[in-house]
Scaffold this motif. Sequence first.
Motif, PDB file in Angstrom:
ATOM      1  N   MET A 229       0.811  -1.221   0.000  1.00  0.00           N
ATOM      2  CA  MET A 229       0.000   0.000   0.000  1.00  0.00           C
ATOM      3  C   MET A 229       0.842   1.267   0.000  1.00  0.00           C
ATOM      4  O   MET A 229       0.296   2.375  -0.038  1.00  0.00           O
ATOM      5  CB  MET A 229      -0.965   0.000   1.190  1.00  0.00           C
ATOM      6  N   ARG A 230       2.154   1.132   0.031  1.00  0.00           N
ATOM      7  CA  ARG A 230       3.053   2.264  -0.186  1.00  0.00           C
ATOM      8  C   ARG A 230       4.340   1.701  -0.770  1.00  0.00           C
ATOM      9  O   ARG A 230       4.738   0.576  -0.444  1.00  0.00           O
ATOM     10  CB  ARG A 230       3.298   3.063   1.095  1.00  0.00           C
ATOM     11  N   PRO A 231       5.019   2.455  -1.614  1.00  0.00           N
ATOM     12  CA  PRO A 231       6.153   1.885  -2.341  1.00  0.00           C
ATOM     13  C   PRO A 231       7.340   1.524  -1.467  1.00  0.00           C
ATOM     14  O   PRO A 231       8.174   0.724  -1.870  1.00  0.00           O
ATOM     15  CB  PRO A 231       6.520   2.993  -3.348  1.00  0.00           C
ATOM     16  N   ASP A 232       7.434   2.123  -0.267  1.00  0.00           N
ATOM     17  CA  ASP A 232       8.571   1.826   0.600  1.00  0.00           C
ATOM     18  C   ASP A 232       8.198   0.874   1.740  1.00  0.00           C
ATOM     19  O   ASP A 232       8.909   0.782   2.734  1.00  0.00           O
ATOM     20  CB  ASP A 232       9.168   3.115   1.170  1.00  0.00           C
ATOM     21  N   TRP A 233       7.072   0.172   1.610  1.00  0.00           N
ATOM     22  CA  TRP A 233       6.657  -0.710   2.713  1.00  0.00           C
ATOM     23  C   TRP A 233       7.743  -1.740   3.031  1.00  0.00           C
ATOM     24  O   TRP A 233       8.215  -1.838   4.159  1.00  0.00           O
ATOM     25  CB  TRP A 233       5.339  -1.419   2.380  1.00  0.00           C
ATOM     26  N   ASN A 234       8.126  -2.516   2.047  1.00  0.00           N
ATOM     27  CA  ASN A 234       9.286  -3.398   2.135  1.00  0.00           C
ATOM     28  C   ASN A 234       9.281  -4.285   3.378  1.00  0.00           C
ATOM     29  O   ASN A 234      10.276  -4.377   4.105  1.00  0.00           O
ATOM     30  CB  ASN A 234      10.583  -2.582   2.082  1.00  0.00           C
ATOM     31  N   LEU A 235       8.142  -4.932   3.660  1.00  0.00           N
ATOM     32  CA  LEU A 235       7.996  -5.947   4.702  1.00  0.00           C
ATOM     33  C   LEU A 235       7.971  -5.383   6.121  1.00  0.00           C
ATOM     34  O   LEU A 235       8.070  -6.143   7.097  1.00  0.00           O
ATOM     35  CB  LEU A 235       9.093  -7.022   4.592  1.00  0.00           C
ATOM     36  N   THR A 236       7.857  -4.067   6.271  1.00  0.00           N
ATOM     37  CA  THR A 236       7.851  -3.466   7.602  1.00  0.00           C
ATOM     38  C   THR A 236       6.551  -3.782   8.336  1.00  0.00           C
ATOM     39  O   THR A 236       5.465  -3.518   7.840  1.00  0.00           O
ATOM     40  CB  THR A 236       8.021  -1.937   7.504  1.00  0.00           C
ATOM     41  N   LYS A 237       6.673  -4.355   9.519  1.00  0.00           N
ATOM     42  CA  LYS A 237       5.530  -4.626  10.393  1.00  0.00           C
ATOM     43  C   LYS A 237       5.961  -4.420  11.833  1.00  0.00           C
ATOM     44  O   LYS A 237       7.094  -4.758  12.184  1.00  0.00           O
ATOM     45  CB  LYS A 237       5.003  -6.043  10.196  1.00  0.00           C
ATOM     46  N   PRO A 238       5.095  -3.898  12.703  1.00  0.00           N
ATOM     47  CA  PRO A 238       3.751  -3.428  12.397  1.00  0.00           C
ATOM     48  C   PRO A 238       3.784  -2.221  11.472  1.00  0.00           C
ATOM     49  O   PRO A 238       4.839  -1.615  11.277  1.00  0.00           O
ATOM     50  CB  PRO A 238       3.180  -3.063  13.772  1.00  0.00           C
ATOM     51  N   ASP A 239       2.629  -1.851  10.933  1.00  0.00           N
ATOM     52  CA  ASP A 239       2.555  -0.652  10.111  1.00  0.00           C
ATOM     53  C   ASP A 239       2.523   0.590  10.981  1.00  0.00           C
ATOM     54  O   ASP A 239       3.078   1.638  10.619  1.00  0.00           O
ATOM     55  CB  ASP A 239       1.294  -0.685   9.235  1.00  0.00           C
ATOM     56  N   ILE A 240       1.870   0.492  12.114  1.00  0.00           N
ATOM     57  CA  ILE A 240       1.683   1.618  13.025  1.00  0.00           C
ATOM     58  C   ILE A 240       1.474   1.037  14.423  1.00  0.00           C
ATOM     59  O   ILE A 240       1.182  -0.149  14.577  1.00  0.00           O
ATOM     60  CB  ILE A 240       0.469   2.481  12.591  1.00  0.00           C
ATOM     61  N   SER A 241       1.657   1.870  15.444  1.00  0.00           N
ATOM     62  CA  SER A 241       1.433   1.440  16.815  1.00  0.00           C
ATOM     63  C   SER A 241       0.414   2.354  17.476  1.00  0.00           C
ATOM     64  O   SER A 241       0.159   3.462  17.012  1.00  0.00           O
ATOM     65  CB  SER A 241       2.749   1.455  17.603  1.00  0.00           C
ATOM     66  N   ALA A 242      -0.152   1.876  18.587  1.00  0.00           N
ATOM     67  CA  ALA A 242      -1.152   2.636  19.335  1.00  0.00           C
ATOM     68  C   ALA A 242      -1.131   2.140  20.778  1.00  0.00           C
ATOM     69  O   ALA A 242      -0.567   1.080  21.067  1.00  0.00           O
ATOM     70  CB  ALA A 242      -2.538   2.450  18.712  1.00  0.00           C
ATOM     71  N   PRO A 243      -1.735   2.883  21.706  1.00  0.00           N
ATOM     72  CA  PRO A 243      -1.729   2.453  23.107  1.00  0.00           C
ATOM     73  C   PRO A 243      -2.297   1.045  23.287  1.00  0.00           C
ATOM     74  O   PRO A 243      -3.390   0.736  22.809  1.00  0.00           O
ATOM     75  CB  PRO A 243      -2.608   3.505  23.793  1.00  0.00           C
ATOM     76  N   GLY A 244      -1.549   0.204  23.984  1.00  0.00           N
ATOM     77  CA  GLY A 244      -1.994  -1.166  24.203  1.00  0.00           C
ATOM     78  C   GLY A 244      -1.599  -1.721  25.553  1.00  0.00           C
ATOM     79  O   GLY A 244      -1.810  -2.900  25.817  1.00  0.00           O
ATOM     80  N   SER A 245      -1.031  -0.890  26.421  1.00  0.00           N
ATOM     81  CA  SER A 245      -0.610  -1.332  27.742  1.00  0.00           C
ATOM     82  C   SER A 245      -1.463  -0.646  28.804  1.00  0.00           C
ATOM     83  O   SER A 245      -1.487   0.588  28.874  1.00  0.00           O
ATOM     84  CB  SER A 245       0.874  -1.010  27.954  1.00  0.00           C
ATOM     85  N   ASN A 246      -2.177  -1.432  29.601  1.00  0.00           N
ATOM     86  CA  ASN A 246      -3.071  -0.893  30.635  1.00  0.00           C
ATOM     87  C   ASN A 246      -4.108   0.072  30.047  1.00  0.00           C
ATOM     88  O   ASN A 246      -4.234   1.219  30.467  1.00  0.00           O
ATOM     89  CB  ASN A 246      -2.274  -0.208  31.740  1.00  0.00           C
ATOM     90  N   VAL A 247      -4.828  -0.419  29.069  1.00  0.00           N
ATOM     91  CA  VAL A 247      -5.888   0.374  28.437  1.00  0.00           C
ATOM     92  C   VAL A 247      -7.193   0.138  29.195  1.00  0.00           C
ATOM     93  O   VAL A 247      -7.594  -1.004  29.428  1.00  0.00           O
ATOM     94  CB  VAL A 247      -6.030  -0.006  26.951  1.00  0.00           C
ATOM     95  N   TYR A 248      -7.864   1.216  29.539  1.00  0.00           N
ATOM     96  CA  TYR A 248      -9.095   1.187  30.328  1.00  0.00           C
ATOM     97  C   TYR A 248     -10.288   1.236  29.380  1.00  0.00           C
ATOM     98  O   TYR A 248     -10.396   2.131  28.544  1.00  0.00           O
ATOM     99  CB  TYR A 248      -9.099   2.399  31.255  1.00  0.00           C
ATOM    100  N   SER A 249     -11.192   0.244  29.512  1.00  0.00           N
ATOM    101  CA  SER A 249     -12.351   0.219  28.624  1.00  0.00           C
ATOM    102  C   SER A 249     -13.471  -0.584  29.273  1.00  0.00           C
ATOM    103  O   SER A 249     -13.367  -1.035  30.415  1.00  0.00           O
ATOM    104  CB  SER A 249     -11.967  -0.361  27.260  1.00  0.00           C
ATOM    105  N   SER A 250     -14.551  -0.774  28.513  1.00  0.00           N
ATOM    106  CA  SER A 250     -15.771  -1.391  29.022  1.00  0.00           C
ATOM    107  C   SER A 250     -15.633  -2.902  29.142  1.00  0.00           C
ATOM    108  O   SER A 250     -14.896  -3.550  28.391  1.00  0.00           O
ATOM    109  CB  SER A 250     -16.940  -1.052  28.091  1.00  0.00           C
ATOM    110  N   LEU A 251     -16.385  -3.472  30.095  1.00  0.00           N
ATOM    111  CA  LEU A 251     -16.499  -4.910  30.287  1.00  0.00           C
ATOM    112  C   LEU A 251     -17.978  -5.257  30.469  1.00  0.00           C
ATOM    113  O   LEU A 251     -18.767  -4.402  30.883  1.00  0.00           O
ATOM    114  CB  LEU A 251     -15.693  -5.361  31.503  1.00  0.00           C
TER     115      LEU A 251
END
Length: 594
Positions: A355-377
């Motif tokens: 999806m972009r010409p310089d992707w070249n197997l890079t993973k993850p594509d992007i990061s986001a908060p994922g440690s001690n995330v507060y949400s509904s249960l």
Amino acid sequence: MSMVYGVLLSVVINMGMDKIMPSLKEIMQNTGPDEKIAILVHMAEKPDFEAIKNLPPKEYVEYIKNFAENSQRDIINYLKTNFSNKIEGLNPYWIFNGFYVKATKEVIEELAKREDVEYIIEDFVIQLEEVKPADPTILTPTWNVTKVKADSCWNAGYTGAGVIIGHMDTGVDINHPALQGKWLSPYWYDPINGQPNPYDDNGHGTHTMGTILGGDGNGPFANDIGVAPGAKFVACKICNSGGSCPSSAIHAGFQQIATWRSQGVLIVAASNSWGSTATTSTEFWQDCTNWRNVGIFPVFSIGNSGPYPNTAGTPGNFPIVIGVGATDANDNIASFSSRGPAPNQAPWNQTQYWMRPDWNLTKPDISAPGSNVYSSLPGGSYGNMSGTSMACPHVTGAIAIINQKNSALDVPTIYNLLLDWADKPSQGAPYPNNNYGWGRLNVYQALLHTPTPNMPNVYLESYTLQDAGGNGIWDPGETAYIRVTLRNTGANATNVNGTLRTTSPYVTIQDSTSSFGNIPQGGSANNNNDPYIVVAASNTPVGTQVTFQVYITADGGYSNTSSFTVVIGQVGQDWVDHDCGNILLTVTKWGSIG
């Protein structure tokens, strides 16, 4: 039996057994002759996805349904005619060309001999991480929501209002105070237990849904836990109360969401906080391709197998999806977050899927908060959870916000907006990399750079670099010619110009400007007749990565910047793999084999 006939028969049997996945072979070894094993049979024949990808969703789905039905007709008749008492539960799919069936070992071995079968795998299970509840507190909004600047989007009037999101998880408690009124009835599907109304008997799905759209943004509700509180959702329950997700149910969920889209439910993205640790599996490749082709953006967690490299799981490491890593409140990449790169093999290394010409197997594509995330249960409570499962829904919510501003944008355009305008924490530099991807999500910056529907949206679609020596390697001291193709997915762009820039001390740009003329909506243009000319300094270290930017302008004050990265010289490699399918041979530069 003659020796020649015996050898031929042995070859046929071995070829058949090669189509049975090793994990299924192991199950078969421990199964009695009359026992039935739940399997997924993948057909060898595939639609021409490139030829049909621009069909309207309804026509597209009808095409692949007919294709799968015609492709599977002979093999299904074969099973029903010859093995009716040795199979049960036969269920054809079209989201991938294949079917589910419970069959004896004899039937599996006979299926594997058929030329129309690509491979056979057990109905394997993907397991979610455990839910870790915490005491409820009042947070308005939560740290993770402010970290990705979702609240700035609300202040600007963008909450994801009018946008529909898909969700495949353990289900959703639609009566939770943070989620009330957000389910788009009657769009719920439960291939696990067959229940007609939404529920969540695990908690994982309610938590991830809360991060997508929980709360009311700037309204009076106390717990603003979601990125896009104005969005609505449809949901498939693909995992049971213990967090186990059978692959047959996952395929069924993919198929149902694509069906809804073909029926006019404008699902723009689907959130998937699950994945397999099998880093080279293409089990769900056709499913993701079909989602993309009907206009659904597949969003996946990258996995919790970090911090080691080459642990990015599937489908999150596919180039046709966005795979999301996890960060903490200090923007450190979480130790558990899986790392890239993606496998250097087909289809990952085939550039038509990038999806972009310089992707070249890079993973993850992007990061986001994922440690001690507060949400509904479920049951109206709240709690903290950690995992890339918690990071993934932030990106899904971000897509809803961008789509509210401009619903005409295609998946690659949204993908590049998210990546190009991600924050780049200093501890993760240089970017992109296989820890953070292109950085940590900043939905507000992506929103600011999202064109309105009446504006052009011109971006770099692809590039080629031709070295003066003609050996395909841009060596130190050598001149190179860069040709780019620009695509416009917005309104007509007139008098388009592109200026090449770089901050690299090792590169001199001798010709930095190109004119691309007028590019209509949906059109493209290139500078093949007037390439950029660049020169690498003779003292450039071999393997130096150079990031270029193409600064694009058009009449009416339009501007945009696209980036790509090239390497000067060729980096040596200590080893190389030769993969024959049923054997992998590694040869090192020292002549060793292992």
